[in-house]
Design a protein around this motif. Sequence first.
Motif, short mmCIF file in Angstrom:
data_model
loop_
_atom_site.label_atom_id
_atom_site.label_comp_id
_atom_site.label_asym_id
_atom_site.label_seq_id
_atom_site.Cartn_x
_atom_site.Cartn_y
_atom_site.Cartn_z
N ARG A 350 0.94 -1.30 -0.26
CA ARG A 350 -0.08 -0.01 -0.15
C ARG A 350 1.15 1.22 0.14
O ARG A 350 1.70 1.57 0.87
N VAL A 351 0.92 1.90 -1.09
CA VAL A 351 1.79 3.06 -1.32
C VAL A 351 1.33 4.46 -1.32
O VAL A 351 0.46 4.61 -1.82
N VAL A 352 2.03 5.36 -0.35
CA VAL A 352 1.75 6.60 -0.47
C VAL A 352 2.78 7.21 -1.45
O VAL A 352 4.00 7.04 -1.24
N VAL A 353 2.24 8.09 -2.39
CA VAL A 353 3.13 8.75 -3.39
C VAL A 353 3.22 10.18 -3.27
O VAL A 353 1.88 10.47 -3.40
N VAL A 354 4.22 10.83 -2.90
CA VAL A 354 4.15 12.13 -2.53
C VAL A 354 4.66 12.90 -3.81
O VAL A 354 5.72 12.80 -4.49
N ASP A 355 3.88 14.03 -4.57
CA ASP A 355 4.17 14.79 -5.73
C ASP A 355 4.10 16.33 -4.88
O ASP A 355 3.53 16.57 -4.02
N ASP A 356 4.77 17.17 -5.72
CA ASP A 356 4.68 18.56 -5.23
C ASP A 356 3.70 19.22 -5.57
O ASP A 356 3.01 20.13 -5.24
N SER A 357 3.07 18.83 -6.98
CA SER A 357 1.99 19.75 -7.40
C SER A 357 1.16 18.92 -8.36
O SER A 357 1.73 17.73 -9.32
N ILE A 383 -0.27 15.40 -2.16
CA ILE A 383 0.38 16.63 -2.93
C ILE A 383 0.81 17.63 -1.75
O ILE A 383 0.04 18.23 -1.03
N THR A 384 2.06 18.01 -2.10
CA THR A 384 2.70 19.02 -0.97
C THR A 384 2.28 20.55 -1.32
O THR A 384 2.75 21.36 -0.92
N SER A 385 1.29 20.68 -2.15
CA SER A 385 0.82 22.03 -2.49
C SER A 385 -0.62 21.97 -2.48
O SER A 385 -1.30 20.98 -2.88
N ALA A 420 -6.35 7.18 -8.04
CA ALA A 420 -5.64 6.82 -7.12
C ALA A 420 -6.92 6.15 -6.10
O ALA A 420 -8.14 6.68 -6.28
N ASP A 421 -6.46 5.52 -4.90
CA ASP A 421 -7.06 5.04 -3.97
C ASP A 421 -7.55 6.36 -3.27
O ASP A 421 -8.73 6.36 -2.57
N SER A 422 -6.87 7.22 -2.93
CA SER A 422 -7.18 8.62 -2.07
C SER A 422 -6.13 9.50 -2.67
O SER A 422 -5.20 9.41 -3.33
N LEU A 423 -6.51 10.80 -2.36
CA LEU A 423 -5.79 11.86 -2.68
C LEU A 423 -5.84 12.89 -1.59
O LEU A 423 -7.05 13.34 -0.98
N GLY A 424 -4.69 13.70 -1.33
CA GLY A 424 -5.06 14.70 -0.35
C GLY A 424 -3.90 15.88 -0.78
O GLY A 424 -2.76 15.44 -0.86
N TYR A 425 -4.35 16.91 -0.45
CA TYR A 425 -3.80 18.19 -0.88
C TYR A 425 -3.19 18.85 0.27
O TYR A 425 -4.07 18.82 1.34
#
Length: 466
Positions: A350-357, A383-385, A420-425
């Motif tokens: 179960r992977v959390v993938v972080v991108d900036d935008s 997403i870190t923005s 995606a299974d989930s998305l958070g900004y």
Amino acid sequence: MPAGDTLHEACGVVGIYAPGNEVARHAYFGLYALQHRGQESAGIAVSDGATIVCHREMGLISSIFDEEILGNLTGYIAVGHTRYSTTGSSVVVNAQPLLEHADFGDVTVSHNGNLTNTGDLRSTLDAATVLQATSDSEVLAKAIVQAPGADMIARIRHVMGRAEGAYSIVMSTEKSLYAFRDPWGVRPLCYGRFPGGGYMFASESCALATVGAQYIRELDAGEIMWVDNDGLHYDKMAHHKPQALCMFEYIYFARPDSVLSGKSIYMARMAMGRQLAREHPVDADVVMAIPDSAIPGGIGYAQEAGLPYVEGLIKNRYIGRTFISPDQKMRARGVQLKFNPIVELLAGQRVVVVDDSIVRGTTTPRIVKLLRDAGAREVHVRITSPPIIHPCYLGVDMASHDELIAANFTIDEIREKIGADSLGYLSKEGLLDAIARKRGQMCMGCLTGEYPETYNGPAVLATAAR
Ligand code: AMP
């Protein structure tokens, strides 16, 4: 100039004044360090005190310059530029530094930023003025050489009183080097000193470090500096503007080893990742980031979540930033060519993938698919923005309103589109907390639609949104 005609520049600039030094070589390596700020064209202009010689071409720094070309750029003052732009403007005539011939001598200009009143400024130019390029930078350069004033500082001040928008500029005459920043301080610009004598200006501190110049500080918003025979001088615009440093420099644009407004970009991005983990936790096995820009954010997220950080994707470092390729087809292909997954790290996880935008939403669905194809059981995108919902008029190619995925879809719709299974900004407050800044100190136009005073434009907004 209507918005559609303007070019969007998030470029890199350098300026060096160092008698007895190999300034062209220093400019070359300085630009190399700023290559992430633009990959379409670049140039270096060098003055030996009597003549300015300029070499500029399309392409990467490494492909433009060789020993012979650098060997012909002899002198003690150098001005350099590396550029990226939007479709249609990727032609050598728009490459910089620009070289202007004035009756008082030659002037060479490198500009990072984007003017919002290019049309007004153009109408102040002599009627006989012929524009070679199609960029706001050329109008700015011509406005400077044509401005009234007894000396260059008076001319610069004159134009700074009229130009609106973002501009961090390094320019030189045959005998002096100048650097100045718009009164809002939208784009970065810093300077340092060579231990053996001489000064260097650059968009980001990483360029100074690369050639051994010791970082001193950033130029203040509205500050003019210049270096001549008598050393370094300062001057300041009389009228004060609210600070409006571009938030996106922190999120994505600047290199992680640079320092901006006294803050390490790397540490700021880690703090964004930590904050994101607090705002959007999820049950998962591993955390990874999209290389390279999201790595500090991914590490921050993993630390805060207490999960292992893995390098789930390996990036081919010889393929440029996908976004910087001028058209959408190239961008889409770039994503496929750029990353390979490490199946052993991802299969069954179960992977959390972080991108900036997420800007247009081209990259993320392809990444999610790559990870699923590699066997990831769940993919949680973080997403870190905050969502990018407005275009940028101040120097970052952020796409038009129609193209911005978050301007047109809800977060759940975006999650669905990217698969995606989930998305958070990250929230806007969380972002400001992470970099210890207050709202009024930053330009957050792409996140809020509220631009600094320099951007005067429902008219531009309406045009761009069509
Ligand atoms: P997109 O595929 O349009 O959603 O773009 C998002 C990706 O491009 C992210 O992975 C970012 O790291 C990168 N990116 C975001 N903004 C920019 C920009 N202005 N220039 C170049 N790359 C960008």
